[in-house]
Design a protein around this motif. Structure first.
Motif, PDB file in Angstrom:
ATOM      1  N   THR A  75       2.160   2.029   4.626  1.00  0.00           N
ATOM      2  CA  THR A  75       1.728   0.843   5.460  1.00  0.00           C
ATOM      3  C   THR A  75       2.069  -0.410   5.027  1.00  0.00           C
ATOM      4  O   THR A  75       2.411  -0.682   3.674  1.00  0.00           O
TER       5      THR A  75
ATOM      6  N   GLU B 126      -4.989  -0.574   4.671  1.00  0.00           N
ATOM      7  CA  GLU B 126      -3.839  -1.487   4.305  1.00  0.00           C
ATOM      8  C   GLU B 126      -4.486  -2.712   3.589  1.00  0.00           C
ATOM      9  O   GLU B 126      -5.408  -3.336   4.277  1.00  0.00           O
TER      10      GLU B 126
ATOM     11  N   CYS C 117       0.926  -1.056   0.095  1.00  0.00           N
ATOM     12  CA  CYS C 117      -0.032   0.055   0.045  1.00  0.00           C
ATOM     13  C   CYS C 117       0.750   1.245  -0.141  1.00  0.00           C
ATOM     14  O   CYS C 117       1.734   1.386   0.861  1.00  0.00           O
TER      15      CYS C 117
END
Length: 285
Positions: free
Chosen positions: A109, A84, A8
């Motif tokens: 993340t 995430e 992410c």
């Protein structure tokens, strides 16, 4: 045994930060939906504590989710979050934490996974927040691609040495008792401190007592906040963002070792480091 990971890459440091909305809001334990290339193996372990922070090699097959800087104004939620993707855990795009002089912005993340047989169980999701002033110390990396940033230890060393505040948020996606969590963390930190001083031993003792005896339930927030190279704050909350500091760790060796656990050459969450590198690529253009 095999592993799978997702990346992410928020890139959220430009102001203003516009609203990002996601319908799914509940953290949950995730399982593998695909198997990465067979030559990427996880070493087996007989102790749960070692698995939480032991080295996890990056998969060659990765899913990349991009997050626009300008989200649609027609979404139904008003809070600002990034999700995430591997764990569906949501991270606020900015946070105000006890002990910090100003709010911190989310940079990237990732997640940590434990593999049982061929089934991957996510242990926690993690996100790195930074004070935007940290960018002033990273001008030398402007225009660098994420792949180059990720492999450059001097950049992450500069981030650690910067006096700008930065915080690692860990959100548990399964129950873990405090002793197990600390044992895993200590197993990752201690080998990185070659000759512990009395100051280091005292800091590790404080660190240990903060977690031992605590029932860390699914959804618990843990913030590890570096105020400076030699001073770190620990905050734990089972009910949203913390309102107080649970411990102060004053040892540069311990603080540096912990930063290296996540952002060194062998990070325990390759997805987190890769995501942070992608975020830095975006904001250092």
């Amino acid at each position: 045994m095999f592993e799978a990971e997702a990346i992410c890459s928020p890139a959220l440091l430009q102001l203003p930060i516009h609203t990002r909305k996601f319908i799914s809001s509940k953290p949950r334990i995730g399982f593998l939906t695909r198997i990465s290339t067979p030559d990427v193996l996880l070493s087996q372990t007989h102790h749960q504590s070692c698995s939480l922070f032991s080295i996890q090699k990056d998969s060659r097959a990765q899913t990349r989710t991009s997050f626009p800087l300008n989200a649609s104004s027609s979404s139904v939620e008003s809070a600002e979050y990034i999700e995430e993707p591997a764990t569906n855990v949501r991270f606020q795009t900015s946070v105000s934490l006890p002990g910090c002089s100003s709010s911190l912005a989310l940079l990237g993340t990732g997640y940590r996974e434990k593999v049982f047989a061929i089934i991957g169980v996510k242990v926690y999701a993690a996100g790195l927040y930074v004070n935007q002033s940290i960018l002033n110390n990273l001008n030398a990396w402007k225009g660098r691609p994420a792949a180059e940033i990720q492999k450059d230890p001097s950049l992450f060393s500069s981030m650690f040495q910067s006096p700008s505040e930065k915080s690692l948020q860990i959100i548990l996606v399964r129950d873990v008792d405090g002793k197990t969590f600390w044992d895993a963390l200590n197993d990752a930190i201690s080998p990185r401190i070659k000759s512990p001083t009395p100051v280091d031993e005292s800091a590790l003792s404080t660190f240990r007592s903060t977690f031992e005896g605590q029932p860390l339930k699914k959804g618990t927030f843990i913030f590890l906040t570096w105020l400076q190279a030699s001073k770190m704050l620990v905050s734990i909350s089972s009910n949203g963002l913390p309102s107080s500091v649970d411990a102060t760790i004053e040892s540069e060796n311990v603080s540096s070792a912990l930063f290296d656990v996540f952002f060194g050459d062998t990070p325990v969450s390759p997805t987190l480091k890769a995501s942070v590198a992608t975020g830095l690529e975006s904001v250092l253009k």
